[in-house]
Write a protein that holds these residues in place. Structure first.
Motif, mmCIF file in Angstrom:
data_model
loop_
_atom_site.group_PDB
_atom_site.id
_atom_site.type_symbol
_atom_site.label_atom_id
_atom_site.label_comp_id
_atom_site.label_asym_id
_atom_site.label_seq_id
_atom_site.Cartn_x
_atom_site.Cartn_y
_atom_site.Cartn_z
ATOM 1 N N HIS A 176 0.788 -1.267 -0.008
ATOM 2 C CA HIS A 176 0.030 0.004 0.169
ATOM 3 C C HIS A 176 0.986 1.174 -0.070
ATOM 4 O O HIS A 176 1.659 1.370 0.919
ATOM 5 N N ASP A 199 0.547 7.765 1.243
ATOM 6 C CA ASP A 199 1.384 8.488 2.169
ATOM 7 C C ASP A 199 0.394 9.201 3.305
ATOM 8 O O ASP A 199 1.166 9.623 4.466
ATOM 9 N N PRO A 259 0.018 6.172 6.718
ATOM 10 C CA PRO A 259 0.636 6.071 7.862
ATOM 11 C C PRO A 259 0.538 6.977 9.200
ATOM 12 O O PRO A 259 0.426 6.755 10.211
ATOM 13 N N TYR A 318 6.769 12.650 9.435
ATOM 14 C CA TYR A 318 6.509 11.524 8.476
ATOM 15 C C TYR A 318 7.787 11.635 7.292
ATOM 16 O O TYR A 318 7.918 12.679 6.747
ATOM 17 N N GLY A 351 5.248 2.788 5.921
ATOM 18 C CA GLY A 351 4.144 2.787 4.563
ATOM 19 C C GLY A 351 5.350 1.983 3.644
ATOM 20 O O GLY A 351 6.487 2.076 3.652
ATOM 21 N N PRO A 376 -0.427 -0.613 5.284
ATOM 22 C CA PRO A 376 0.275 0.212 6.068
ATOM 23 C C PRO A 376 0.480 -0.451 7.302
ATOM 24 O O PRO A 376 -0.477 -1.161 7.904
ATOM 25 N N ARG A 377 1.660 -0.704 8.136
ATOM 26 C CA ARG A 377 1.974 -1.476 9.048
ATOM 27 C C ARG A 377 2.253 -0.555 10.303
ATOM 28 O O ARG A 377 3.635 -0.278 10.480
#
Lengths: 756, 330
Positions: B161, B164, B167, B228, B263, B269-270
């Motif tokens: 995935h 942006d 995350p 980010y 990401g 997303p993890r």
């Protein structure tokens, strides 16, 4: 520098600039004709297959469709020896299978879906080394080694040179397939008027390629074929190759209406002509004092499915190895190999940047090993004005090749030393550079340099006409195409200089075979040199006629031209301006010139030295270009602003190629995975570093007003300069372009430079 | 691209109705920056596109002490520039700023960004069959071009995935507001995304006739700050190779409310609870930061040709932590 000229050496604004900025300039894909139809191409989904059956009946009967062509409907005559107009065998994913012309683009696209093709799948090969194996699938019946043999050129006896060498250095370097990415995609429009054909197309070679090919393949007399290029949105040596113009002309003939076909972006990456990948093995033997004794470069080039200009690309890989360093023994061997990848072709610099990458990195490794500053090494051993040692091979009265091999021949001029010194000074080399790999920390900065030698010099046959009109306008007619580099402006400046008229009096008529004398291909960085010489001579001839006219008007026997005024030689009378004399002409007065190419006395090459500062992130492998200095010897610069743009544009283009641009091929399907601007990663505007351009060398004795080639030379040193800067910063050598974070990290691991 | 019918309902209810009427062959379109490309490339085809563009309510943008509510139709440019996105929420503006190009940010929406399809090179080629397109297997696992694939496994399909916004929204514990015929439900964003083990042809849990209408962001913990970071090959017009959202608050020198979400390295997303646990309640000493970066990637199982993403990811996580904690550049 004191400029003795009024037009040459001035920063004249690019002619036609306002139209381009306002969006009024018309490119091929902007053109329309009454009754225009739109073409689309069906492309092969298979990397290698024979078409066993093809049914176009549904497509032909679809609404709005006026013509469909397959390999069964086209002339036998081939476009190139290995390229038929359409072929029952397809050789890469994206190869042309059929074409359709319809009332509008969606109707044409819909019709493509109705064509039923049955393929007999053939085995495919994508890797050049594998394609040379005995049991490899044959891409063409004649075998995968183009021409059935390798190209070998040499000077002296490399075996003896290596035998006598104190030390031998070797390295293997590879470069990637990528697209040339002109902003304009390929496009052609064909219209028949009875048996007369007019084709508008994206082109760099209307007279010598397109018109000849169209006439020959279609069986139409040359004089009934007219080819026009209104404006080019990016040439880069790349837009005369392929099937497009012939297919569009055939569609228009079959439909009985004009047809235009524009490539989409993905088609441009697939069906255009890409940069070939290469694998280059280089060996340099040196004497005790470091002097090169023997240099050998062996290249294997993956030409893709059709060779087009690939032979020349291969040959050019060898240029640096054969000639950049003083060396009695040098040898180049190049294999050009067919595979089932999309076709390669010519692109800016041909093979020179690829070969220079190998050469210039290995030279830095030699310098490091000798503990000599790589700048000092190059200052000692670069080829001098006198050329290479040895005996001239070309008979004295014959033209010298512009891809030199033999020794014993001087250059017309050679500014390598000027470029090295001025570039080093500008970037602060002597103050800032530390030995390779002595930096520490997670972000390491370093300086690198590389040189370049490139052709362009002896040029091509060129013609020009210069008409002086009673309206006070000067018309210059040349058959070449301005591919965006600014030749229109530069040639106008040359004419204005000779005639001593303001630049805005000059009208340039170019890129139309009906209106211009035959012109050469825009290739090999030769326009300023070759067509510039022709324009200069034609303008001189026109001026001579005008001088006679002025003398008659002033009733004297002899006049001189000074600052736009004809004066009696004895200054006895008031003079007449050039414009006054032109306005008194009974009709147009035409000066013509037709020049043969070449010099029998000199090799005419351009030179460069590039300097770059980079930062390497040791933990992520990211490279950042901090500063770039490009020093060039291209003789006298006719238009400094255009020249600086030419150089900085070339550097930026090749920084993208050095850092990230690559076309990926899926090994299972043969599909090109990233034919888009998103994933073929040309440099974005925020990634551009500042590029400083300097021209430290003086005029050339041969070129028009002392000018030499410039279009391609600035791409030649870029890969090597960046790789050397990375080595300086990180202690790690890069052997494979592009230098992506993945490859940089891999090199850091393999070469054992630990993270801080 | 094949022809399609274009519907432009004035309300969410109208959009749901139009979706239902279109059956299997209808699809929502917002900014279209992803969908139109797929249609043009012949990756997908829909008989009917249902536009969300005329639904004014989809562009809502509210903020107060209780948090944020951002309509799925709000543009990425709005996120980039809106003065509401300060303090803990600036991480969203930061993420929006790094997406694509200004033109696409003017067009693209929050909902579209969360519902975008994978950028897997094999998925994106109409000439290649793959699981996501109903094919028999994944051709990417044996390709040497795996830079845009997962390093955390994939249940057959290894696409990632690439959003942006996901995350940082996950780091802010955002929820998705989903409208269906019967009404509206709000689910944690972590339950909105779904990997190939659930349905290889989809990346989220929206059912066919549902519309993502908004994301809701709860009030951030006192003093919470985030960053980010997005690692990509070029600095504009590019998707991430790896990205990370990291945030925490510092209370008496100790990290609290630690959030870390990766990401572009996994099918969805993890979030990294193990890494968060390493840091929670600790002082920001280098040993903990190193341990957290290692913990984030300890479960990684990269493919043969994308192990470098793990290394870059670790470096990126360290940088993000250093930035939030205002430590010297690691």
């Amino acid at each position: 520098m004191n400029n003795p000229f009024h037009s040459v050496g001035q920063n004249a604004l690019r002619l036609g600039l306002a139209e381009k900025v306002r969006g009024e300039a018309r490119y091929t894909s902007d053109l329309k004709r009454p009754g225009l139809l739109y073409g689309k191409i069906l492309r092969s989904p298979h990397p290698h297959a024979r078409i066993s059956a093809i049914d176009v009946s549904a497509a032909q009967n679809a609404p709005g469709v006026h013509a469909v062509l397959t390999h069964l409907d086209v002339p036998e005559n081939s476009i190139d020896a290995d390229l038929k107009v359409l072929d029952p065998v397809v050789r890469f994913v994206g190869d042309e299978v059929a074409v359709v012309a319809a009332e509008n683009p969606p109707a044409a696209e819909d019709a493509l879906r109705l064509i039923r093709v049955e393929y007999d799948i053939l085995p495919a090969v994508y890797d050049a080394a594998q394609a040379l194996a005995d049991d490899a699938p044959s891409v063409h019946a004649e075998g995968n080694l183009v021409d059935g043999e390798k190209l070998v050129v040499s000077r002296g006896d490399v075996a003896a040179g290596f035998a006598a060498a104190a030390r031998i250095f070797t390295g293997t370097f590879s470069t990637q397939v990528h697209g040339p990415v002109g902003m304009e995609t390929r496009s052609a429009l064909a219209e028949w008027d009875g048996d007369r054909l007019t084709v508008w197309k994206t082109s760099r070679s209307l007279h010598t390629h397109d018109r000849q090919t169209l006439a020959r393949v279609l069986g139409v007399p040359l004089e009934r074929v007219r080819v026009i290029c209104t404006n080019m949105g990016g040439g880069f040596g790349n837009k005369d190759e392929g099937r497009l113009a012939v297919l569009v002309a055939l569609l228009a003939r079959k439909a009985g209406r004009p047809v235009r076909l524009d490539y989409g972006r993905a088609e441009e990456f697939l069906g255009g002509r890409n940069r070939q990948s290469t694998r280059n093995r280089i060996r340099i033997g040196i004497a005790e004092d470091g002097a090169p004794q023997a240099i050998e470069l062996t290249t294997v080039m993956n030409a893709g499915a059709y060779v087009s200009s690939g032979r020349n690309v291969t040959r050019r890989v060898g240029q640096g190895a054969l000639y950049l360093y003083t060396c009695p023994h040098a040898r180049f061997e190049g294999a050009t190999v067919y595979t089932n990848r999309p076709a390669g072709g010519s692109f800016r610099g041909l093979g020179a940047p690829l070969g220079h990458f190998a050469l210039e990195v290995l030279v830095d490794q030699i310098a490091e090993s000798l503990q000599v500053d790589p700048l000092e090494y190059r200052l000692r051993f670069h080829v001098p004005l006198e050329g290479q040692p040895g005996q001239r091979v070309t008979p004295p009265d014959q033209m010298l090749p512009d891809e030199p091999v033999e020794g014993g021949v001087p250059f017309s001029s050679n500014g390598l030393r000027d470029c090295l010194l001025a570039g080093a000074e500008r970037i602060g080399w002597r103050e800032k550079r530390r030995p390779n790999g002595t930096m520490d920390g997670p972000r390491r900065r370093g300086l690198g340099l590389a040189m370049g030698i490139y052709k362009g010099g002896v040029g091509r046959e060129a013609q020009a006409e210069v008409s002086l009109n009673p309206t006070g306008r000067v018309e210059v007619r040349v058959g070449i195409v301005d591919v965006g580099q600014g030749s229109t402006t530069v040639l106008a400046q040359i004419a204005a200089e000779v005639l001593q008229v303001p630049l805005d009096r000059v009208d340039m008529i170019m890129a139309d075979t009906a209106l211009t004398p035959p012109g050469h291909i825009t290739a090999g960085s030769t326009t300023t040199f070759s067509s510039g010489s022709a324009v200069k001579l034609a303008a001189q001839n026109a001026r001579n006629k005008l001088s006679e006219r002025a003398a008659a008007m002033m009733d004297v026997t002899d006049v001189v031209l000074e600052e736009g005024q004809f004066l009696a030689r004895n200054r006895a009378r008031p003079g007449l301006s050039v414009l006054q004399v032109m306005e008194g002409l009974p009709g147009s007065s035409v000066g013509r010139a037709e020049l043969k190419a070449g010099s029998s006395d000199y090799i005419i090459n351009s030179f460069a030295a590039h300097f770059v500062e980079v930062e390497v992130e040791m933990d992520t492998g990211r490279l950042r270009i901090l500063r770039y200095v490009a020093a060039h010897d291209s003789g006298r610069i006719i238009n400094p602003r255009l020249a600086e743009n030419q150089v900085s544009g070339a550097v930026l283009q090749f920084l993208g190629i050095a850092l990230r641009e690559e076309l990926y091929l899926d090994e299972r399907s043969g599909v090109t995975l990233n034919p888009s601007f998103l994933e073929h990663k040309s440099t974005s505007i925020v990634d551009f570093p500042p590029v400083e351009v300097i021209f430290p060398a003086g005029p050339d004795p041969i070129g028009p007003f002392g000018a030499k080639a410039l279009g391609e030379p600035p791409v030649v040193p870029v890969l090597g300069a960046v790789a050397n800067a990375v080595a300086n910063a990180s202690g790690v050598w890069l052997y494979e372009a592009p230098f992506t974070p993945r490859r940089v990290l891999q090199a850091i691991h393999e070469q054992g430079s630990a993270r801080s | 691209m094949k022809p399609f019918a274009f519907h432009e309902p004035q309300s969410v209810a109208g959009a749901i109705e139009a979706l239902e009427a279109g059956r299997e062959n209808a699809r929502l379109i917002a900014g279209g920056s992803d969908l139109l490309g797929q249609l043009k490339d012949d990756l997908v085809h829909y008989e009917r596109l249902v536009s969300l563009g005329a639904i004014e309510g989809m562009r809502e943008f509210h903020g107060d002490q209780s948090g944020l509510r951002i309509g799925a139709g709000a543009t990425l440019a709005r996120l980039e520039h809106d003065p509401l996105l300060t303090g803990p929420y600036s991480i969203l503006a930061e993420a929006a700023r790094g997406i694509a190009t200004p033109e696409i940010r003017n067009q693209g929406t929050v909902g579209g960004n969360l519902c975008q399809r994978p950028r897997c090179l094999h998925y994106r080629s109409s000439w290649i069959s793959c699981l996501k397109k109903g094919g028999a297997d994944c051709p990417a696992v044996e390709s040497s071009h795996q830079q845009y694939l997962s390093v955390f496994g994939g249940a057959g399909c290894f696409s990632v995935h690439a959003s942006d916004l996901a995350p940082p929204l996950l780091a802010l514990h955002a929820s998705a507001v989903v409208a269906a015929k019967g009404g509206e439900r709000t689910i944690p964003l972590s339950e909105f995304f779904a990997g190939p083990e659930q349905d290889v042809r989809r990346e989220n849990t929206l059912s066919r006739n549902e519309v993502l209408t908004a994301v809701v962001v709860p009030a951030a913990p006192e003093g919470w700050r985030g960053a980010y970071l997005k690692f990509r090959e070029r600095n504009a017009g590019d998707f991430p190779l790896v990205s990370v959202a990291f945030g925490c608050s510092l209370v008496e020198g100790k990290m609290q409310n630690v959030r870390m979400v990766l990401g572009a390295v996994s099918p969805v997303p993890r979030p990294c609870p193990e890494a968060e646990a390493v840091l929670e309640g600790q002082r920001p000493d280098p040993e903990f930061l190193e341990a957290a970066a290692n913990a984030a990637f300890a479960p990684a199982t990269p493919l043969p040709h994308n192990g470098f993403k793990v290394e870059i990811g670790r470096a990126l996580v360290l940088r993000a932590m250093s930035q939030v904690l205002e430590l010297d550049d690691h």
